[in-house]
Design an enzyme around this catalytic site. Structure first.
Site, short mmCIF file in Angstrom:
data_model
loop_
_atom_site.label_atom_id
_atom_site.label_comp_id
_atom_site.label_asym_id
_atom_site.label_seq_id
_atom_site.Cartn_x
_atom_site.Cartn_y
_atom_site.Cartn_z
N LYS A 54 0.80 -1.24 0.00
CA LYS A 54 0.00 0.00 0.00
C LYS A 54 0.83 1.28 0.00
CE LYS A 54 -3.43 -1.15 -0.54
NZ LYS A 54 -3.84 -1.91 -1.77
N GLY A 56 2.20 2.59 -2.79
CA GLY A 56 2.22 3.24 -4.10
C GLY A 56 2.74 2.35 -5.21
N HIS A 114 6.80 -7.35 -2.44
CA HIS A 114 6.67 -6.60 -1.18
C HIS A 114 7.68 -7.14 -0.16
CE1 HIS A 114 3.13 -4.45 -2.36
NE2 HIS A 114 2.28 -5.44 -2.23
N SER A 144 -4.35 2.78 4.74
CA SER A 144 -4.59 2.15 3.44
C SER A 144 -4.58 0.63 3.57
CB SER A 144 -3.52 2.62 2.45
OG SER A 144 -3.73 2.05 1.19
N ASP A 236 -7.28 10.32 -10.19
CA ASP A 236 -8.62 10.30 -10.78
C ASP A 236 -8.66 9.52 -12.09
OD1 ASP A 236 -9.55 11.74 -8.67
OD2 ASP A 236 -9.38 13.70 -9.68
N PHE A 261 -10.11 -0.41 -4.31
CA PHE A 261 -8.64 -0.46 -4.32
C PHE A 261 -8.10 0.97 -4.44
CE2 PHE A 261 -4.46 -0.61 -6.06
CZ PHE A 261 -3.86 -1.69 -5.43
S1 PPS Z 1 -0.67 -2.91 -3.27
O1 PPS Z 1 -1.91 -3.73 -3.06
O2 PPS Z 1 0.28 -3.10 -2.18
O3 PPS Z 1 -0.08 -3.11 -4.58
O4 PPS Z 1 -1.19 -1.41 -3.17
P1 PPS Z 1 -0.40 -0.12 -3.65
O5 PPS Z 1 -0.62 0.07 -5.09
O6 PPS Z 1 0.99 -0.16 -3.15
O7 PPS Z 1 -1.12 1.03 -2.83
C1 PPS Z 1 -2.46 1.40 -3.03
C2 PPS Z 1 -2.59 2.81 -2.51
O8 PPS Z 1 -2.01 3.70 -3.48
C3 PPS Z 1 -3.02 4.61 -3.91
N1 PPS Z 1 -2.82 4.98 -5.31
C4 PPS Z 1 -2.57 6.23 -5.69
N2 PPS Z 1 -2.39 7.36 -4.98
C5 PPS Z 1 -2.18 8.50 -5.68
N3 PPS Z 1 -2.14 8.56 -7.04
C6 PPS Z 1 -2.30 7.45 -7.79
N4 PPS Z 1 -2.27 7.52 -9.11
C7 PPS Z 1 -2.52 6.21 -7.10
N5 PPS Z 1 -2.73 4.94 -7.51
C8 PPS Z 1 -2.91 4.20 -6.40
C9 PPS Z 1 -4.32 3.84 -3.68
O9 PPS Z 1 -5.42 4.69 -3.72
C10 PPS Z 1 -4.04 3.24 -2.32
O10 PPS Z 1 -3.99 4.22 -1.29
P2 PPS Z 1 -5.25 4.66 -0.41
O11 PPS Z 1 -4.70 5.58 0.63
O12 PPS Z 1 -5.82 3.41 0.18
O13 PPS Z 1 -6.19 5.35 -1.34
#
Ligand code: PPS
Length: 301
Positions: A54, A56, A114, A144, A236, A261
């Site tokens: 989670k 990024g 991870h 998250s 978005d 997600f």
């Molecule tokens: S995982 O399952 O570990 O692969 O998840 P991961 O992709 O690492 O993390 C998911 C969180 O990243 C946010 N996210 C983003 N934030 C900002 N900009 C973009 N483009 C973006 N894409 C994914 C996603 O919303 C999750 O965070 P939270 O805080 O839950 O919204």
């Protein structure tokens, strides 16, 4: 390898149980295949995207794919994230295994993990692979991860928010302690080909960070391509992108009606979850466990 089985609290829904690999909690299919995962054969031109869950990952994967494809969005629409980027330690019996997916993929591959640094299959370092590590401030990371446990049946039920808060602080969550994870990779970054990035920097100045990623990968991107990548990887736009928002994973595993997600994608959302007492406890614990490291995080803008 001897594994100690762990009791898992479930809410009545079916959840994949967890167990320990070298002291790190993992879903049992990963534990059961650990010897093969450890023996994974990296190739010199593999690029590995590594994060604590989670932090990024998906965002970085989308950026990297667009960089590799010179900003061509149609090419990044070829498959969902989990198909484009094998997740090497991930096995869902009904969906397949990241190992098999990686082994079947032609080079050059971009892979996901991870794993904490000490559990990284040694061949990535032996082959001198390039590694991108992304870290996120632990308060937002915790929030998250909590919501992700709620919607993802391949992880244990998180329990209440209060219970999960304790589990996270004590590192009793899959992939282990956040503190150890970010510190382990931070300490390793100068000895290996590791680019260490921060979620908050990506959020604050995406163009700058994307350029940095491009330079690391060896791609010089002109301004119009950079702008295009910034746009297509904004929260978005990615939330609406079926190839990047995990809507392609069966609902029995990821139930987006419980929590999407692509949830908020914000810095500072922890303030909507932490009580004052939890924040004080978190800060005290953070200061003790992060003492002596030069790692620094933005907790809000
Ligand atoms: S995982 O399952 O570990 O692969 O998840 P991961 O992709 O690492 O993390 C998911 C969180 O990243 C946010 N996210 C983003 N934030 C900002 N900009 C973009 N483009 C973006 N894409 C994914 C996603 O919303 C999750 O965070 P939270 O805080 O839950 O919204």
């Amino acid at each position: 390898m001897a594994l100690s089985r762990m009791e898992v609290k479930c809410d009545g829904t079916e959840r994949i149980p967890v167990d320990y690999v070298k002291g790190i909690l993992q879903p049992t299919p990963t534990c059961d295949s650990w010897d093969q995962i450890w023996d994974f054969q990296a190739r010199p031109d593999d690029l590995l995207i590594c994060t604590y869950p989670k932090a990024g990952t998906t965002w970085t994967q989308e950026i990297v794919d667009l960089i590799q494809n010179d900003g061509d969005v149609d090419r990044t629409q070829r498959a969902p994230t989990h198909v484009r980027f094998p997740f090497i330690e991930w096995i869902i019996p009904s969906m397949g295994s990241g190992l098999e997916q990686a082994n079947a993929m032609p080079s050059p591959r971009t892979l996901k993990t991870h794993l904490p640094f000490q559990l990284l299959p040694p061949s990535f370092l032996e082959k001198n692979c390039q590694i991108i590590y992304v870290a996120r401030n632990p308060k937002d990371n915790l929030v998250s991860y909590y919501h992700f446990h709620r919607m993802n049946k391949a992880l244990p039920d998180p329990g209440t928010w209060e219970e999960y808060f304790e589990s996270f602080l004590t590192g009793k969550v899959c992939w282990g302690s956040w503190h150890d994870h970010v510190k382990g990779w931070w300490e390793a970054r100068d000895q290996h080909r590791i680019l260490y990035l921060f979620y908050e920097d990506l959020k604050m100045n995406p163009k700058h960070e994307i350029r940095k990623l491009g330079e690391f990968i060896g791609k010089k991107l002109d301004d119009s391509v950079l702008d295009k990548i910034v746009h297509h990887t904004s929260f978005d736009v990615m939330k609406q992108n079926p190839m990047a928002n995990y809507s392609a994973v069966p609902a029995e595993i990821m139930d987006h009606s419980v929590s999407p997600f692509m949830r908020k994608g914000a810095v500072g959302d922890w303030k909507n979850h932490f009580t004052v007492a939890q924040n004080e406890r978190f800060d005290e614990d953070y200061q003790r466990r992060m003492a002596g490291t030069s790692l620094a995080f933005h907790f809000q803008f």
